[in-house]
Design a protein around this motif. Sequence first.
Motif, mmCIF file in Angstrom:
data_model
loop_
_atom_site.group_PDB
_atom_site.id
_atom_site.type_symbol
_atom_site.label_atom_id
_atom_site.label_comp_id
_atom_site.label_asym_id
_atom_site.label_seq_id
_atom_site.Cartn_x
_atom_site.Cartn_y
_atom_site.Cartn_z
ATOM 1 N N CYS A 32 0.835 -1.194 0.000
ATOM 2 C CA CYS A 32 0.000 0.000 0.000
ATOM 3 C C CYS A 32 0.877 1.255 0.000
ATOM 4 O O CYS A 32 1.783 1.386 0.822
ATOM 5 N N CYS A 35 -0.289 3.354 3.614
ATOM 6 C CA CYS A 35 0.132 2.906 4.957
ATOM 7 C C CYS A 35 1.400 2.052 4.917
ATOM 8 O O CYS A 35 1.972 1.760 5.960
ATOM 9 N N CYS A 46 -6.394 -1.525 -0.203
ATOM 10 C CA CYS A 46 -5.666 -1.971 0.978
ATOM 11 C C CYS A 46 -6.653 -2.449 2.042
ATOM 12 O O CYS A 46 -7.598 -1.740 2.381
ATOM 13 N N CYS A 49 -6.195 0.146 5.319
ATOM 14 C CA CYS A 49 -6.574 1.567 5.337
ATOM 15 C C CYS A 49 -7.478 1.947 4.168
ATOM 16 O O CYS A 49 -7.825 3.111 4.028
HETATM 17 ZN ZN ZN Z 1 -2.963 0.828 3.431
#
Ligand code: ZN
Length: 135
Positions: A32, A35, A46, A49
Amino acid sequence: MAEAGKLVPVPTEQTAQFWRGCARRELRLQQCGDCGRYQFPPQDFCRYCCGARLTWKAVSGRGKVLSWTIVHWSPNPAYAADAPYSLALIQLDEGPRMLTNIIGCPPGPIEIGMQVKVDFEQCGPDILLPKFKVT
Ligand SMILES: [Zn+2]
């Protein structure tokens, strides 16, 4: 090469990068861009997040055994000759977990926490399956 009756993964748009990596004996995971976490199996967002900036990265292929069992009898006759074989849950060093086989040793000596490294087995003309060996 795939043996008769064994299941061969069919890459999709979402999994194509993963399988292309395996074909090069390289384990790839989505990372990701928001994050920084890795995820497996692949998906469009993701799972931590909900970020959509995912990129594919080659990872170490190292991990440890979280859990395992020995399959003594397969309900699919195509796998009967392989028994006994191990089925293991691997915690990759990058975070994600992968359900796979441990190869290269008899199933008995496997222990939780053992360090493993990815290896690949030919499963179809263009498909290599990621499996793990004890290091
Ligand atoms: Zn993420």
